[in-house]
Write an enzyme that holds these catalytic residues in place. Structure first.
Site, mmCIF file in Angstrom:
data_model
loop_
_atom_site.group_PDB
_atom_site.id
_atom_site.type_symbol
_atom_site.label_atom_id
_atom_site.label_comp_id
_atom_site.label_asym_id
_atom_site.label_seq_id
_atom_site.Cartn_x
_atom_site.Cartn_y
_atom_site.Cartn_z
ATOM 1 N N LEU A 1 19.673 14.006 37.751
ATOM 2 C CA LEU A 1 20.360 15.280 37.617
ATOM 3 C C LEU A 1 21.481 15.433 38.653
ATOM 4 O O LEU A 1 21.240 15.360 39.857
ATOM 5 C CB LEU A 1 19.363 16.432 37.762
ATOM 6 C CG LEU A 1 19.942 17.851 37.639
ATOM 7 C CD1 LEU A 1 20.543 18.065 36.255
ATOM 8 C CD2 LEU A 1 18.865 18.887 37.927
ATOM 9 N N ASP A 2 22.702 15.644 38.136
ATOM 10 C CA ASP A 2 23.886 15.886 38.975
ATOM 11 C C ASP A 2 24.164 14.755 39.966
ATOM 12 O O ASP A 2 24.784 14.969 41.009
ATOM 13 C CB ASP A 2 23.752 17.210 39.745
ATOM 14 C CG ASP A 2 23.822 18.417 38.832
ATOM 15 O OD1 ASP A 2 24.312 18.274 37.691
ATOM 16 O OD2 ASP A 2 23.371 19.505 39.248
ATOM 17 N N GLU A 3 23.714 13.551 39.659
ATOM 18 C CA GLU A 3 23.931 12.428 40.569
ATOM 19 C C GLU A 3 24.580 11.234 39.879
ATOM 20 O O GLU A 3 24.463 10.095 40.344
ATOM 21 C CB GLU A 3 22.598 12.012 41.212
ATOM 22 C CG GLU A 3 22.014 13.068 42.133
ATOM 23 C CD GLU A 3 20.772 12.605 42.859
ATOM 24 O OE1 GLU A 3 20.521 11.389 42.877
ATOM 25 O OE2 GLU A 3 20.059 13.453 43.421
#
Length: 288
Positions: free
Chosen positions: A230-232
């Protein structure tokens, strides 16, 4: 750069070795193609080379099929993967959005004014709120609500819509749902997400209000390719702006939304102009 409406784009990457620049530039010269812009990078840690060339054929009888066939023979010797993009190509885009409309509105404006060479083919949302906005622009809108029980079926439907509209790129313009690992895999390198970037990081509800409570001095945004972390995902662009004690939570939200919109648009621009090279979890970005 200036007006490059009549230029083709050749991008390539391969293992690092002697002659990688020469094989591209020599071939272009031999085929009467004038180089307008060239950028290259050799990653010594990964032993990978990449190059992006904008060129203009000087021969009116330039044939892209012949070009591709003959260049492939040269590229094979370097184990080179490459692509050729024609002038004025408009990337077909599917936009996914929830209720926040600032990024969507920004992209619709850039689409309408031709500031971004994209064709927004369809808008997909888990809420009905923005259907009127899509309708005003003459863009098909799919309301696909998601629950824990319906998520697998709805993600399958999203992929069907993306395929139905022959979209080359999926943009998550503040789509407030976590994509499954399977969907991330299927959209690998073809889906861009945007999220706020605050130091320190604030997760959960009202991150800008949390940031205000801590007296943050910088607000920002990160645009990246989606993956199952997530978001990486691999980062394409980031934006940042200084703030101070006179900025209240609503001011941070407004500034954050502006940065999110600008950062997402810049990431899309770099992607469709073939300025981004994916090296595993990292990117090489040839900024304009």
């Amino acid at each position: 750069m200036g007006n490059n409406e009549n230029t083709w784009i050749l991008t390539a990457q391969c293992p690092s070795c002697l002659g990688t620049v020469d094989v591209v530039t020599r071939f272009l010269a031999e085929n009467s193609c004038y180089i307008v812009d060239i950028q290259s990078f050799d990653d010594r840690e990964l032993n990978l080379f990449c190059i992006r060339v904008q060129f203009r054929p000087l021969n009116d009888e330039f044939n892209s099929d012949v070009f591709e066939q003959t260049f492939q023979a040269r590229a094979n010797k370097f184990d080179m993967t490459w692509s050729l993009t024609e002038p004025n190509h408009k990337t077909r885009v599917a936009i996914m959005v929830s209720k926040y409309d600032h990024c969507l509105n920004d992209l619709l404006y850039r689409y309408r004014t031709k500031a971004l060479p994209i064709n927004i083919a369809v808008i997909i949302s888990n809420h009905p709120d923005l259907e009127a906005l899509a309708e005003w622009h003459g863009i098909d809108y799919y309301h696909l609500p998601i629950t824990a029980e319906t998520k697998p079926q709805q993600e399958k439907r999203v992929l069907e819509v993306v395929q139905q509209y022959t979209c080359e790129l999926v943009v998550l313009a503040r789509y407030m749902q976590v994509l499954s690992a399977d969907m991330c895999s299927k959209l690998s390198g073809k889906a861009i997400n945007i999220h706020h970037s605050l130091l320190p990081g604030f997760k959960g509800a009202k991150p800008y209000h949390q940031a205000w409570d801590k007296g943050v001095k910088l607000v920002g945004a990160t645009a990246h390719y989606v993956n199952d972390d997530l978001d990486e995902g691999p980062i394409i662009t980031q934006g940042v702006q200084a703030v101070g004690h006179s900025h209240y939570p609503e001011d941070l939200v407004a500034k954050g939304q502006d940065i999110e919109s600008q950062t997402l648009a810049r990431a899309i621009k770099y992607h469709i102009e073939k300025r981004v090279f994916l090296f595993g979890s990292r990117t090489v970005v040839f900024a304009d």
